[in-house]
Design a protein around this motif. Structure first.
Motif, short mmCIF file in Angstrom:
data_model
loop_
_atom_site.label_atom_id
_atom_site.label_comp_id
_atom_site.label_asym_id
_atom_site.label_seq_id
_atom_site.Cartn_x
_atom_site.Cartn_y
_atom_site.Cartn_z
N TYR A 230 39.20 29.28 28.80
CA TYR A 230 40.44 29.96 29.19
C TYR A 230 40.24 31.47 29.27
O TYR A 230 40.68 32.12 30.22
CB TYR A 230 41.56 29.62 28.21
N GLN A 231 39.58 32.03 28.27
CA GLN A 231 39.30 33.47 28.30
C GLN A 231 38.48 33.83 29.52
O GLN A 231 38.79 34.80 30.22
CB GLN A 231 38.55 33.89 27.03
N ASP A 232 37.44 33.07 29.80
CA ASP A 232 36.58 33.35 30.95
C ASP A 232 37.37 33.24 32.26
O ASP A 232 37.22 34.08 33.16
CB ASP A 232 35.39 32.39 30.98
N PHE A 233 38.21 32.23 32.35
CA PHE A 233 39.03 32.03 33.55
C PHE A 233 39.96 33.23 33.77
O PHE A 233 40.07 33.74 34.89
CB PHE A 233 39.84 30.75 33.43
N CYS A 234 40.61 33.68 32.71
CA CYS A 234 41.53 34.81 32.84
C CYS A 234 40.78 36.08 33.23
O CYS A 234 41.24 36.85 34.08
CB CYS A 234 42.29 35.02 31.53
N GLU A 235 39.64 36.31 32.63
CA GLU A 235 38.88 37.52 32.93
C GLU A 235 38.33 37.49 34.35
O GLU A 235 38.33 38.51 35.05
CB GLU A 235 37.75 37.68 31.91
N GLN A 236 37.88 36.31 34.80
CA GLN A 236 37.35 36.20 36.16
C GLN A 236 38.43 36.44 37.21
O GLN A 236 38.14 36.90 38.32
CB GLN A 236 36.76 34.80 36.36
N ASN A 237 39.69 36.13 36.88
CA ASN A 237 40.78 36.25 37.84
C ASN A 237 41.71 37.43 37.54
O ASN A 237 42.80 37.51 38.13
CB ASN A 237 41.58 34.94 37.87
#
Length: 256
Positions: A230-237
């Motif tokens: 979830y953290q990675d997804f938010c940071e990527q977007n």
């Protein structure tokens, strides 16, 4: 039931369901080749989540501008009946989560179309449906069969009969259920993720769900501390997310 017996029963259950063979193949890969990815970045994300976590009450007030106290009073009888059904159920599944967060997300978005992954007793389904029925909306749910514990008949057990007309339940893994759901409806007002806990499973589902979320719609994911998906997804977007601490776990929520 011993772990060996449970695994054997699950495997036999898969063999009896050819429509679940794709998920069986994915599980074999996940538990062998990709086993190390399941908890990828867990320590990093728990630190990240702890730094910004707020209570459910604070999150709902900040995001949706309402106080959550009225929910338990307004639906006292329905929630009490649901809790009693869970108490006497012979099969034990996941209990209620942050129901107010889900309910007020639907109210904020004036939701008519909601998709969730993961059902179990149906507590999150109940929270969504209590809002959706006001607008004759529809909840689309994805949930794998409970192959190891004869629990299929109890999926959604706490949802009252009068709410089920507004509910469509797809009994496959997300990679089969979600395409079927998106064929029926393209755009959703609220998304709630609570199924495959693996890193790879989450990343795939997050991107698929996000594409079908309307602008100003609400995205919710449970158990985001399991790994860094979830953290990675938010940071990527470039997504600014709120993190809710609830009963020792972390929930991610943002408005698109």
């Amino acid at each position: 039931m011993s772990e060996v017996a449970r695994v054997l029963k699950t495997f036999i259950g898969y063999l009896k369901r050819p429509d679940l063979y794709p998920e069986l193949g994915r599980k074999i890969i996940k538990n062998t080749i990709n086993r190390g990815n399941a908890f990828k970045g867990k320590e990093k994300t728990n630190s990240w989540a702890a730094e910004r976590a707020v209570s459910q009450k604070e999150a709902v007030l900040h995001l949706f501008g309402v106080d959550i106290d009225g929910f338990r009073k307004d639906y006292q009888d329905i929630l009490s009946n649901a809790a009693e059904k869970e108490r006497v159920c012979p099969v034990k599944m996941g209990g209620p989560g942050a129901l107010e967060l889900i309910y007020y997300a639907c109210e904020f978005a004036k939701a008519e179309h909601v998709v969730e992954t993961g059902v179990a007793y149906g507590w999150s389904s109940l929270a969504s449906l209590l809002s959706l029925v006001k607008r004759n909306g529809t909840l689309y749910s994805s949930d794998m069969p409970y192959l190891a514990q004869d629990g299929d008949q109890y999926v959604g057990y706490v949802v009252p009969e009068n709410l089920r007309e507004n509910w469509k339940l797809f009994r496959f893994a997300d990679k089969e259920s979600l395409p079927k759901i998106f064929t029926e409806n393209k755009v959703f007002d609220v998304l709630h993720y609570d199924s495959d806990k693996s890193y790879n499973g989450r990343i795939w589902a997050y991107h698929e769900l996000y594409r079908h979320l309307r602008k100003c719609g609400v995205f919710i994911s449970d158990d985001i501390g399991d790994n860094s998906a979830y953290q990675d997804f938010c940071e990527q977007n470039n997504i600014e997310t709120t993190v809710v601490e609830y009963e020792g776990k972390y929930i991610g929520v943002f408005i698109k």
